[in-house]
Design an enzyme around this catalytic site. Structure first.
Site, PDB file in Angstrom:
ATOM      1  N   ASP A   1     -12.894  17.605 -42.330  1.00  0.00           N
ATOM      2  CA  ASP A   1     -14.091  17.656 -42.136  1.00  0.00           C
ATOM      3  C   ASP A   1     -14.467  16.799 -40.675  1.00  0.00           C
ATOM      4  OD1 ASP A   1     -16.741  16.251 -44.464  1.00  0.00           O
ATOM      5  OD2 ASP A   1     -17.018  17.004 -42.309  1.00  0.00           O
TER       6      ASP A   1
HETATM    7  C1  GLC Z   1     -20.358  16.693 -42.262  1.00  0.00           C
HETATM    8  C2  GLC Z   1     -20.084  16.830 -43.596  1.00  0.00           C
HETATM    9  C3  GLC Z   1     -19.641  18.321 -44.215  1.00  0.00           C
HETATM   10  C4  GLC Z   1     -20.204  19.447 -42.987  1.00  0.00           C
HETATM   11  C5  GLC Z   1     -19.681  18.989 -41.761  1.00  0.00           C
HETATM   12  C6  GLC Z   1     -20.174  19.753 -40.664  1.00  0.00           C
HETATM   13  O1  GLC Z   1     -20.334  15.357 -41.750  1.00  0.00           O
HETATM   14  O2  GLC Z   1     -19.478  16.063 -44.477  1.00  0.00           O
HETATM   15  O3  GLC Z   1     -20.131  18.443 -45.431  1.00  0.00           O
HETATM   16  O4  GLC Z   1     -19.902  20.594 -43.478  1.00  0.00           O
HETATM   17  O5  GLC Z   1     -20.027  17.344 -41.343  1.00  0.00           O
HETATM   18  O6  GLC Z   1     -21.603  19.597 -40.357  1.00  0.00           O
END
Ligand code: GLC
Length: 742
Positions: free
Chosen positions: A266
């Site tokens: 993430d």
């Molecule tokens: C965010 C989220 C994740 C998302 C990623 C990209 O913080 O936790 O679900 O896909 O970053 O935006």
């Protein structure tokens, strides 16, 4: 270390993709390999040069198709090896045509509608050059304080698994190389929905048994559906943050489940390993993440900085890097990106076209849950009414009805409830309108007088209340989950006029509605219904179609009951209605043991306000004559569990028939009920239908104390009904050997 096979399904496409991937890996420098493991946010000014140097494998958050094509051109024609880019985006519940939030889609229990919504989202996103979405989010959660419950598919592993798999199929289509297919991403692996206190990014402590029996199940369903990628969670699981958790990504995902796609972290989650206190510095964080099996790093740029020295000093094996790069390249081949890296928007259906809008309308209609309908207040009849009063901050707000995780949807495409009611009733009814409150969080009474006035003048009031979209989603958790602001006071003031009130709630979570449910005649839960929420809700309110949604998550009476969910354990002292006393009914000087010794709250009892699987209809559905095809079955056999559904009402409607099972005795305690099947059935007035579920004993398996997945012989109860509180039940026994089976 031997070459870990990247092979996924045994088909020509995967084999050629794998062979082509390995051929390419063999030509790559270490810097180029690490480049493939690096995902960079779009718009950064050094991006073109980094791509030219082969230092970027993926870009996220670039949605301008001309810019995407330019990035692909640089990658294909100006870098040494010409490797195309993965273009990632959060396409969670629609791209331009916005569908209900996933929690709302889960309330439809409609597998086809969920798959169709994902397919439309994929086609619209692909027309912008996006080839990878960070969805489905399949975190199980039983805590509506957690803002991300809005993105989830609810509390139940079975329902979440079935619908999450439908989203994977919708996004990925029958071939990843189809023009309108994009790669899906099962997230957030794992246990994120169990964060303590419903506080986002918090720690989650889940015993391995519970982890396997509840939280991992939907991810295995997504993997079995062919999901191309996984994403690690931000949270720490039992003290080990997911981005450094080899148990999750090596032992479970690779060794047990034989996953051969790739894992992305993430956003910034690898750098955050040090913030967690799991590593001392960025270098250690990279070592832990790579050795745990995180193939691609989102946003933090540490792989590029530290992997060369970690490899040089043998903290990381370059053969492992080759395996990880192969996972990534294989997907690029499967997507057909080497042959078709560029996007011609003209070869895609126009975004927000009529077909997409009608699919979003149908999805929104099937997502709404009718929670109360006293004296058949609904459906409203244009013929019997002269006027309606429309009140509330969410009645005419095309932005807020879209819900959380809407980066690309545009509110000007929305059809609001007020607009739809005007369109539906035309001149047949007088429609009066007062906002009542500027926002859902207002603490003043400025708009009350006008609202009360139109309520007094009208035959019925339609109130549109709830949460703005910002009050749910990532990092948007609430410690109280009542209606925000002065909404309860406004509802009280409107109810006091004596005009019947229909309350429609738009929210990204279950709210505690104990203070308002008794004040209104009817209550319709619309979640955040998306672009076409207005027409969908108006059609339901005026009976064009009957509500058919069922709750995918339990509604507590009070926030203090959380976690409260239907598939609870029996405990050694289960409460019952005749064994509890409410705090207001306790005699003075009550003796210590006078209230009964069972599992209930003195001020809330032990039941929810509305249970999982619950939802009313304009029809009247009755369930009778449940039976099993056998009283005893052997391990490895199937059993049919059947009941008759009757529509004793006066309108055609759809009912979601649910099958629940209980394993009475287990090597670890088993839930008092578990959903094991459901079916959406449409019946005319007076029509009946025998609804049968076929269950294999493997579907009753669970992880025991030894972490073995087993079905144990013994007694089972089974129920069929329209909610988890169904009492139409039967039983059967699983026996060890076929001899004694029926
Ligand atoms: C965010 C989220 C994740 C998302 C990623 C990209 O913080 O936790 O679900 O896909 O970053 O935006």
């Amino acid at each position: 270390m031997s070459q870990h096979s990247c092979m996924s399904q045994d088909n020509e496409q995967a084999k050629s993709a794998e062979e082509r991937a390995w051929e390419l890996v063999s030509q790559m420098s270490l810097a180029e390999k690490i480049g493939q493991m690096t995902q960079v946010n779009g718009g950064s000014h050094e991006l073109h040069q980094a791509i030219r140097e082969g230092l970027v494998g993926s870009v996220l958050n670039e949605v301008n198709v001309e810019e995407v094509n330019e990035l692909q051109r640089v990658a294909m024609l100006e870098s040494r090896l010409g490797i195309p880019l993965l273009i990632g985006r959060d396409v969670i519940h629609g791209f331009k045509t916005i569908f209900p939030i996933p929690l709302g889609q889960a309330a439809s229990w409609d597998i086809d509608a969920v798959e169709r919504g994902a397919a439309i989202a994929a086609a619209e996103a692909a027309s912008s050059g996006i080839n990878w979405t960070f969805a489905p989010m399949i975190d199980i959660t039983r805590d509506p304080r957690w803002g991300r419950i809005a993105e989830s598919l609810g509390e139940d592993p079975y329902l979440c698994g079935v619908l999450g798999a439908a989203m994977v199929r919708g996004f990925q289509g029958d071939r990843l190389s189809n023009r309108e297919s994009i790669a899906a991403c099962a997230k957030h692996f794992a246990g994120y929905g169990a964060v303590e206190g419903g506080l986002d990014y918090n720690t989650a402590n889940i015993p391995e048994n519970e982890l396997r029996n509840v939280y991992l199940r939907p991810f295995k369903d997504a993997l079995d559906a062919g999901v191309a990628t996984f994403m690690s969670s931000f949270s720490d699981l039992n003290g080990v943050p997911a981005a450094g958790n080899g148990f999750l990504f090596k032992e479970v995902l690779r060794e047990e489940w034989d996953f051969n796609g790739f894992v992305v972290s993430d956003w910034d989650a690898i750098r955050e390993l040090t913030v967690h206190g799991f590593t001392a510095n960025d270098r250690d964080a990279v070592r832990e993440a790579v050795n745990a099996g995180i193939d691609m790093e989102m946003a933090s740029g540490l792989y590029r900085e530290y992997l060369p020295e970690l490899i040089a000093q043998d903290y990381v094996d370059e053969q492992q890097i080759d395996n990880m790069v192969c996972h990534i390249l294989k997907l690029k081949f499967q997507l057909g990106l080497f042959d078709n890296p560029y996007t011609d928007p003209g070869r895609f259906p126009r975004c927000v076209n009529e077909e997409h809008l009608q699919a979003a309308r149908a999805a929104a209609m099937r997502s709404c849950v009718l929670l109360k309908n006293d004296q058949a207040t609904l459906p409203l009849s244009k013929e019997q009414l002269d006027s309606v009063a429309v009140i509330g901050p969410l009645a005419d707000d095309g932005y807020e009805q879209l819900g959380t995780w809407v980066f690309d949807g545009e509110s000007h495409h929305s059809h609001t409830c007020l607009q739809a009611i005007h369109e539906l009733v035309g001149e047949d009814l007088e429609v009066r309108w007062a906002r009542g409150m500027e926002t859902s969080r207002c603490r003043n009474h400025d708009g009350f007088h006008e609202a009360v006035q139109i309520a007094e003048e009208s035959d019925v009031v339609l109130m549109f209340m709830g949460e703005e979209s910002i009050l749910s989603g990532e990092a948007h958790c609430r410690a109280e989950i009542d209606l925000p602001g002065n909404q309860e006071q406004l509802i009280d003031a409107i109810a006091a006029t004596g005009t019947p009130v229909v309350l429609v709630i738009m929210a990204g979570r279950p709210l505690t509605l104990q203070n308002v449910a008794d004040k209104v005649s009817a209550l319709l839960y619309a979640w955040h219904p998306g672009t076409m929420g207005g027409p969908a809700i108006a059609d339901l309110l005026f009976g064009i179609e009957s509500p058919s949604g069922k709750l995918p998550v339990t509604f507590p009476r009070l926030v203090g009951q959380i976690p409260i969910y239907y598939s609870r354990k029996n405990t050694g002292r289960p409460a019952s209605h005749d064994s509890i006393t409410h705090i207001d009914d306790i005699d003075g000087k009550a003796a210590q043991t006078s209230l009964g010794m069972s599992a209930f709250h003195l001020d809330a009892g032990f039941t929810p306000l509305f249970p999982f699987g619950y939802g009313l209809s304009y029809a009247r559905f009755e369930y009778r004559d449940i039976e099993t095809s056998a009283t005893h079955i052997a391990l490895g056999d199937n059993i049919d569990i059947t009941a008759t559904l009757h529509n004793t009402g006066d309108c055609t409607a759809e009912e979601i028939v649910q099958l629940y099972v209980r394993d009475l005795v287990g090597d670890v305690t088993r839930p008092v009920k578990e959903l094991k099947g459901f079916r959406r059935i449409r019946l005319k007035p007076g029509e009946s239908k025998r609804v049968s579920f076929n269950l294999h004993t493997d579907e009753l398996a669970f992880y025991n104390r030894k972490m073995s997945l087993v079905t144990e012989p013994g007694l089972f109860h089974a129920w069929i009904g329209g909610s988890s509180e169904t009492e139409l039940g039967t039983e059967f026994e699983i026996v060890a050997s076929p001899q004694v089976a029926d």
